[in-house]
Write a protein that holds these residues in place. Structure first.
Motif, PDB file in Angstrom:
ATOM      1  N   SER A 128      42.870 -36.578  -1.811  1.00 59.75           N
ATOM      2  CA  SER A 128      43.913 -37.576  -1.559  1.00 59.75           C
ATOM      3  C   SER A 128      43.342 -38.977  -1.674  1.00 59.75           C
ATOM      4  N   GLY A 143      44.829 -32.015  -2.907  1.00 59.44           N
ATOM      5  CA  GLY A 143      45.546 -31.960  -1.641  1.00 59.44           C
ATOM      6  C   GLY A 143      44.629 -32.149  -0.444  1.00 59.44           C
ATOM      7  N   THR A 144      43.317 -32.096  -0.674  1.00 59.26           N
ATOM      8  CA  THR A 144      42.384 -32.244   0.442  1.00 59.26           C
ATOM      9  C   THR A 144      42.243 -33.719   0.822  1.00 59.26           C
ATOM     10  N   GLU A 145      41.555 -33.949   1.931  1.00 58.13           N
ATOM     11  CA  GLU A 145      41.327 -35.327   2.379  1.00 58.13           C
ATOM     12  C   GLU A 145      40.594 -36.127   1.304  1.00 58.13           C
ATOM     13  N   LEU A 146      39.540 -35.517   0.735  1.00 62.64           N
ATOM     14  CA  LEU A 146      38.766 -36.210  -0.295  1.00 62.64           C
ATOM     15  C   LEU A 146      39.609 -36.440  -1.542  1.00 62.64           C
ATOM     16  N   TRP A 163      44.516 -27.591  -5.326  1.00 61.20           N
ATOM     17  CA  TRP A 163      43.892 -27.555  -3.997  1.00 61.20           C
ATOM     18  C   TRP A 163      43.104 -28.833  -3.732  1.00 61.20           C
ATOM     19  N   PHE A 164      42.249 -29.200  -4.694  1.00 59.02           N
ATOM     20  CA  PHE A 164      41.333 -30.323  -4.468  1.00 59.02           C
ATOM     21  C   PHE A 164      42.085 -31.621  -4.189  1.00 59.02           C
TER      22      PHE A 164
END
Lengths: 312, 271
Positions: free
Chosen positions: A171, A166-169, A163-164
């Motif tokens: 990535s 895949g997030t904006e941060l 999940w992490f």
């Protein structure tokens, strides 16, 4: 024999958390972070101290995670803000942690210079779980509980990492390990992403230490020596098995599998009579051979794909 | 005649030296003054070591300048860090490997660029709605990339990467587009294609742009204004009708008049 396989698998799952942490620094951020060696002991020492003080073992693991995040964050600050090369920054934190870990364990015994702390006859995650209602319902002994808890942690951490990143941060952290110049041009604060990445990496490594100390029943100031090599070995075995995958989640599962395989091999080798003190050199040789093979394989691939990946 | 607009870019007395205070001190920018009106597309030409790329890096904030001020659309950014300045700037580099993350997918690279100047949160980094819009924009490049959005950028050719980097630089409309010899590493045919794409993107988005080039013909053929740099100074600034009448010969003559030396650079002449 079954016992050996069972304990090997359980230890493999615990060390897999460390390997996932090393993956975040070594593969995602492209930093060989030696904080790892002090950080697994930090997780173990913090947990041991908290269990001596009769803190809830789950809470102890969480606090160990935060302690690891702080240690990794310090390495990150040393590297990014003080411009110390990452290898040296990691070594500096690692060496400081040696003293700090002894201090932490000394708090428990109230004796200066305590280099190890026994957790025998102290309640921990595993005894807690096997004596809980759920544990009794499943009729689980301590060994089975340890296996189950290892699986739960690995699955949970893989899900969180998937999940992490895949997030904006997340990535932007992946991109930082790839191309810093491009990241800054796209408005990413690469100092911050490196600090967060190293904090996360070492948080996971400390969780691994937290579980390990409870599983083996002690924390020892030297337990982290060579741990980064073990982490690397697990990653390399995992990558070899899932060489064709491009999927991040599969890659992470591969690392866990790699760690378990590594532990099982170690268990069998020791069972067959090799002195356990030879283990570290054996691990180093495995990593060296694997790294040589990968670079050899990529050379062969580059030669066969003639002009396939030119600049223009 | 025209009412005074806030310049999109304003450089005042920019100075930059490398290895300052050592025997190797090299003064690269020696007091650069430059104002760009909104919509200006300026090509920059000059010999090796003239300070072209250094000027672009100064604007981008790769390091701090030693003297002078830099404003973008009226905002003083002289002391602003590189990643914060990125909010206003789109950048394409000479090296096609420099502008993208090669281990990440095409759509992931675009998603990173779409968030330039925004806080990166724990929201999902690439939504399906975004993918659809990227597909449309990639179609415009006419390179077939819209069908390969999950491909790692490392597998693309240099020309494809530069086209992608251009799209990334303009995805969030920048106040200023900085092109640092972005076609120099490409073969002539690919370079021409990337240049026409550059023209198209600048025109469609009404961008203000600075394009460094080694190629005099390109510098003449593109943009509405041309500046020539020599030894850390801007020695020529030609715009409007005069720019339209320029030829390589006139440029060379003007160069030797103003700089007092010959323009010795085969690449600029033949390139």
């Amino acid at each position: 024999m079954v016992d050996i396989l069972l304990s090997g698998t359980t230890q493999g799952l615990i060390w897999a958390i460390l390997a996932l942490g090393v993956y975040v620094s070594y593969r995602v951020l492209d930093i060989a972070d030696l904080t790892c060696e002090g950080c697994i002991t930090l997780g173990a020492s913090v947990t041991a101290l908290l269990l001596w003080k009769e803190v809830n073992p789950w809470l102890a693991v969480l606090i160990a995670f935060l302690a690891g995040c702080i240690a990794g964050g310090i390495t990150g600050v040393l590297h990014t803000k003080m411009k110390i090369p990452p290898i040296l920054a990691g070594i500096l934190t690692m060496i400081s942690l040696y003293s700090i870990n002894i201090h932490i364990m000394s708090i428990a015994t109230e004796k200066q210079g305590t280099a190890n702390l026994s957790l025998l006859r102290i309640d921990n995650l595993y005894t807690d779980f096997s004596s809980s209602k759920l544990g009794e319902l499943l009729n689980m002994g301590k060994t089975n509980a340890a296996l189950l808890i290892g699986v739960i942690f690995c699955v949970g951490i893989i899900a969180i990492l998937y999940w992490f990143f895949g997030t904006e941060l997340g990535s932007s952290i992946r991109a930082t390990g790839n191309n810093e110049k491009m990241c800054r041009a796209q408005g990413i604060d690469t100092d911050l992403t490196k600090i967060i990445g190293l904090a996360l990496s070492n948080g996971l490594i400390a969780v691994s230490g937290a579980l390990l100390s409870q599983y083996q029943g002690y924390s020892d100031v030297n337990m982290g020596v060579g741990s980064i090599v073990i982490g690397l070995a697990s990653i390399i075995i995992g990558e070899a098995i899932f060489a064709r995958t491009k999927r991040f989640a599969i890659m992470l599962i591969g690392i866990v599998v790699g760690s378990v395989i590594y532990r099982l091999v170690v268990s069998l080798v020791i069972f067959s009579g090799m002195p356990s003190t030879d283990l570290k050199v054996m691990t180093a040789v495995v990593v060296i051979v694997a790294l040589c093979l990968t670079s050899f394989a990529s050379k062969v691939r580059a030669k066969s794909a003639k002009g396939g990946k030119g600049n223009v | 005649m025209s009412e005074p607009l806030t310049p999109m870019l304003s450089l005042k007395g920019i100075q930059k030296s490398f290895h300052r205070g050592t025997v190797n001190q090299k003064d690269v920018l020696k007091g650069i003054d430059l104002d760009l009106a909104p919509g200006d597309f300026v090509t920059i030409i000059g010999g090796n070591g003239a300070g072209k790329s250094t000027m672009l890096n100064a604007i981008a904030g790769v390091w701090k300048v030693d003297g002078g001020t830099i404003s973008v659309d009226g905002v003083d950014v002289t002391a602003t860090s590189e990643h914060k300045r990125a909010k206003y700037l789109g950048r394409v580099f000479q090296d096609p490997n420099m502008g993208t993350a090669s281990n990440m997918q095409i759509d992931e690279n675009l998603a990173l660029a779409a968030r330039r100047g925004k806080l990166r949160t724990l929201k999902w980094g690439l939504t399906s709605g975004e993918r659809a819009s990227y597909r449309e924009q990639l179609k415009m490049l006419d390179l077939g990339l819209e069908d390969r959005m999950s491909t790692k950028v490392g597998l693309l050719s240099g020309g494809q990467r530069q086209a992608l980097t251009l799209l990334m630089a303009t995805l969030q409309r920048p106040k200023l587009l900085l092109l640092d010899e972005h076609t120099a590493a490409l073969d002539p045919k690919t370079a021409a294609k990337v240049l026409s794409l550059t023209d198209q993107l600048i025109e469609e988005n009404h961008l203000t742009a600075l394009m460094v080039t080694h190629n005099m013909r390109d510098a003449i053929a593109h943009g509405n204004r041309l500046i020539m740099m020599h030894d850390g100074h801007i020695i020529l600034d030609i715009a409007g009708e005069e720019k339209k009448k320029l030829t390589v010969e006139i440029l060379l003559e003007k160069f030797s008049q103003t700089s007092g030396s010959e323009f010795v650079n085969d690449r600029a002449l033949l390139g």
